[in-house]
Design a protein around this motif. Structure first.
Motif, PDB file in Angstrom:
ATOM      1  N   ARG A  85      -3.703  -6.600  -1.014  1.00 21.31           N
ATOM      2  CA  ARG A  85      -3.781  -5.145  -1.120  1.00 21.31           C
ATOM      3  C   ARG A  85      -4.335  -4.703  -2.463  1.00 21.31           C
ATOM      4  N   ASP A  86      -3.939  -5.336  -3.567  1.00 18.10           N
ATOM      5  CA  ASP A  86      -4.417  -4.881  -4.876  1.00 18.10           C
ATOM      6  C   ASP A  86      -5.737  -5.529  -5.287  1.00 18.10           C
TER       7      ASP A  86
ATOM      8  N   ASN B 119       0.829  -1.204   0.000  1.00 17.99           N
ATOM      9  CA  ASN B 119       0.000   0.000   0.000  1.00 17.99           C
ATOM     10  C   ASN B 119       0.865   1.256   0.000  1.00 17.99           C
TER      11      ASN B 119
ATOM     12  N   ARG C  94       1.036   3.873  -3.088  1.00 15.47           N
ATOM     13  CA  ARG C  94       0.498   5.206  -2.810  1.00 15.47           C
ATOM     14  C   ARG C  94       1.562   6.286  -2.928  1.00 15.47           C
TER      15      ARG C  94
END
Length: 559
Positions: free
Chosen positions: A197-198, A55, A59
Motif C-alpha cells: 500500500r505505501d 489504506n 487515509r
C-alpha cells in the motif's frame, strides 16, 4: 471547476480475491493438497485485506472509526448464519453442549465458535473470521511498528511463530493456541499488504523480489519433503507461513494491466458479482457441499455412474447460488448500500452511450460558432456575423443590459453622453437604418438576414461590397439620409448605380483613394472612432463572454 474524482476499484485485487474464493470452494469439495500448493488462497486474502486496512488507517487516521467500519462489514453475515445454524443445532441435538457463554463467539468471534456434529461444517470455516478480526484489532499497532522498522516487523511474526512452536507451554489452552498460531502464520502476509500500500514493495527491483519469492516457496517445499511424516507443507506452521510469504510477495509486486478484463464484459461482471458477495460465498460454500450429498442421494444421482461426482457438484452449486440469493443482501446492508437480490452490474457500454443532460456548470458552445454552423450557405458573411453577435449577447447577458461600448448608441431611455451621436431613425428595413440589426416591426424575426437591393453584394468582414468600402450599417459607413430626404453623393464621388456605391477611380499617379477606418466590432452600429476599445464590465454588472472580433483579411489574431 474540475470534476470530482470518481473512486475506482483495483481490478487486479478483485481478480485475486475471486481466484482465492474459487480455490477455497473447490478445495472444500476436492481436498487435494495440490490445490493448496498451487495457490495459497488464504495468505493472498489476508494480504489483500492488510493492504486495504493500511489504506483506511492512513487515509482516515482514526483507528476506532476504521476498526468499526471493518467489523460492520464482517459481522452481519456471521450473525445471519448464527441465527440459522445455532437454533438448528439445538433442534437436531447437541450431545456435548458447551457453556452457554461460549456461544458469544458466534456474535463476536474472538475464538472459534462451538458447534455440534450437525453444525461442524458451518463452524469449520469460521477460523478465517476469527483471525481476520484479531488482525484488524492489531493493525494500528502493527502499522506503527512497520513505519518504525519495516523489515523487522515483517519477519517478527515468523520468528514468534517458531518460538511458539518449540515452546508450546506458553499457550495455556488449546483454543488459545489455535487462534495464536493462525494469527502468527498470516500476520506476515498482512504486513506485506502494508508494504504494497505505501509503495515500499514497488521500490524493490522486481527481479530481486522474484528471486526471494522463489527461494521462500522452494525452501518451504524442500523442508516439507525432508519431513514426510508431517503430512505436507500445510501441517508445518513455520514452513507454511514462509510458503505464503513467497506467493504474496510475487503476486503483490507485479501489477499487470487489466484492460483485457474490461474488454470482456461478461467476465468483468462476474468478477464484480463475486466480489460483492465474497463473504456470503465463503461462509455458505461448506454448508452447500455438506448438504449436496443427502440431496443428491435423494435425487438418485448415483445413476449417473462415473459422472455422479458431477451431479453432486451441480447440487452444491445450486445450493450455493440459492444461499447467495437468499442471504447475500446482508452484505449490502452492512456496506450501507441499496439492498439487491442479485447485484449483477449494469452494462458499462449502455451507460456510456446513454445521453448526458447538459448542466448549468457545463461550458456552452460559443454563439458565434453555433450561429455560423446553422446559417444557410446563401447567407452573406456580414449577416451571419451580426446574427451571431446578437445571439451571443442574448445568451450571456441573461436579461441584463450589456454595457455600451465607447461610441455606441446608448440604451433606449438612457441619457446620451455629451457629444454622442443621436440614434439613427427607423429606415425602410427596420430600426437602425437599412442594413443595421434587423428588427421586428417589418415582420422579420431577430437575427433574420436583411434583403439587399438588386445587384448589390453582401457586406464583407473587412469592407463593403467591393472590399475597400464600408457597407451601410457597419462601422465606418457613411451617414444614412433621413426619411424622405434623397441621399447626396459626396463631392468628387461617382453617382451610385442601382443603389450600389461605386469605387472612385484611381488618381492619375496610381494612388488609391483614402479608405475610411474599419472598426472590428460589428455587434451594434457605432459612431466611427480611431481606436475603439472593448467595453469593460462595471462593478457589480453582469459579465458578458467576450468574442474576438474578426481579424485582418489574411489572418485571425489569437485569443
Amino acid at each position: 471547476m474540475a470534476e470530482p474524482r470518481v473512486p475506482t476499484r483495483d481490478r487486479y485485487f478483485d481478480l485475486l480475491r475471486v481466484l482465492a474464493i474459487i480455490r477455497v470452494s473447490v478445495f472444500h469439495f476436492f481436498p487435494y493438497a495440490l490445490l493448496e500448493n498451487i495457490f495459497p488462497s488464504m495468505g493472498v486474502m489476508f494480504a489483500l485485506a492488510g493492504s486495504l486496512m493500511a489504506n483506511s488507517l492512513i487515509r482516515k487516521g482514526n483507528p476506532v472509526t476504521v476498526i468499526r467500519g471493518r467489523l460492520r462489514r464482517l459481522l452481519p453475515p456471521l450473525w445471519l448464519m448464527a441465527a440459522i445454524v445455532v437454533p438448528a443445532m439445538f433442534v437436531v441435538g447437541w450431545d456435548e453442549k458447551p457453556a452457554m457463554w461460549h456461544l458469544i463467539s458466534w456474535i463476536f468471534p474472538f475464538a472459534d465458535p462451538p458447534s455440534s456434529t450437525f453444525g461442524v461444517q458451518a463452524a469449520e470455516v469460521l477460523w478465517y473470521l476469527v483471525t481476520y478480526m484479531w488482525l484488524v484489532f492489531l493493525s494500528p499497532i502493527m502499522l506503527w511498528m512497520y513505519q518504525k522498522a519495516r523489515l523487522l516487523t515483517m519477519v517478527l511474526p515468523v520468528i514468534a511463530l517458531a518460538v511458539a512452536i518449540h515452546f508450546p507451554q506458553i499457550w495455556q489452552k488449546d483454543a488459545i493456541e489455535e487462534v495464536g498460531v493462525d494469527i502468527l502464520t498470516y500476520a506476515a502476509c498482512w504486513i506485506i499488504g502494508f508494504a504494497h500500500r505505501d509503495g515500499t514493495l514497488k521500490q524493490i527491483p522486481a527481479w530481486l523480489v522474484m528471486i526471494f519469492a522463489v527461494a521462500c516457496v522452494g525452501g518451504s517445499l524442500g523442508y516439507s519433503h525432508l519431513h514426510p511424516d508431517a503430512g505436507g507443507v500445510k501441517e508445518i506452521s513455520v514452513a507454511y507461513a514462509i510458503y505464503n510469504i513467497g506467493f504474496v510477495l510475487a503476486l503483490l509486486r507485479i501489477s499487470p494491466p487489466m484492460g483485457w478484463l474490461e474488454k470482456r464484459p461478461f467476465a468483468d461482471k462476474w468478477v464484480s458479482l463475486i466480489n460483492s458477495r465474497a463473504v456470503t460465498i465463503y461462509l455458505w460454500n461448506n454448508v452447500a457441499i455438506a448438504l449436496c450429498f443427502p440431496i443428491g442421494d435423494a435425487m438418485q444421482v448415483w445413476y449417473l455412474g462415473r459422472f455422479s461426482e458431477l451431479g453432486y457438484v451441480a447440487c452444491a452449486l445450486v445450493l450455493l447460488c440459492n444461499a447467495v440469493l437468499m442471504f447475500g443482501w446482508v452484505e449490502d446492508l452492512a456496506a450501507k448500500k441499496k439492498l439487491r437480490f442479485l447485484p449483477w452490474p449494469h452494462d458499462r457500454v449502455a451507460a456510456e452511450k446513454a445521453p448526458i443532460k447538459e448542466s448549468a456548470a457545463e461550458p456552452r458552445v460559443p454563439a458565434v460558432v453555433a450561429a455560423a454552423e446553422k446559417a444557410p450557405l446563401t447567407m452573406s458573411i456580414g449577416s451571419v456575423t451580426a446574427q451571431a453577435a446578437h445571439a451571443e449577447t442574448q445568451i450571456f447577458r441573461g436579461g441584463v443590459t450589456r454595457p455600451s461600448m465607447p461610441g455606441s448608441p446608448a440604451a433606449p431611455g438612457a441619457p446620451r453622453p455629451h457629444g454622442a451621436a443621436a440614434p439613427r431613425p427607423n429606415g425602410p428595413n427596420g430600426p437602425n437604418g437599412p442594413n443595421g440589426r434587423p428588427g421586428t416591426p417589418n415582420g422579420r424575426p431577430n437575427g433574420a438576414p436583411v434583403p439587399q437591393p438588386a445587384g448589390a453584394q453582401g457586406p464583407r468582414m473587412n469592407g463593403g461590397p467591393n472590399g475597400n468600402q464600408a457597407t451601410a450599417g457597419w462601422p465606418g459607413a457613411p451617414a444614412q439620409p433621413k426619411p424622405g430626404v434623397p441621399a447626396q453623393p459626396k463631392a468628387g464621388a461617382p453617382a451610385p448605380q442601382n443603389g450600389v456605391p461605386q469605387r472612385k477611380p484611381a488618381a492619375a499617379n496610381g494612388a488609391q483613394p483614402a479608405v475610411p477606418p474599419i472598426q472590428e466590432w460589428p455587434t451594434e452600429p457605432q459612431t466611427p472612432q480611431k481606436s475603439p476599445a472593448r467595453a469593460s464590465v462595471p462593478q457589480g454588472g453582469a459579465a458578458r463572454a467576450s468574442v474576438t472580433p474578426p481579424g485582418p483579411r489574411h489572418g485571425q489574431p489569437g485569443r
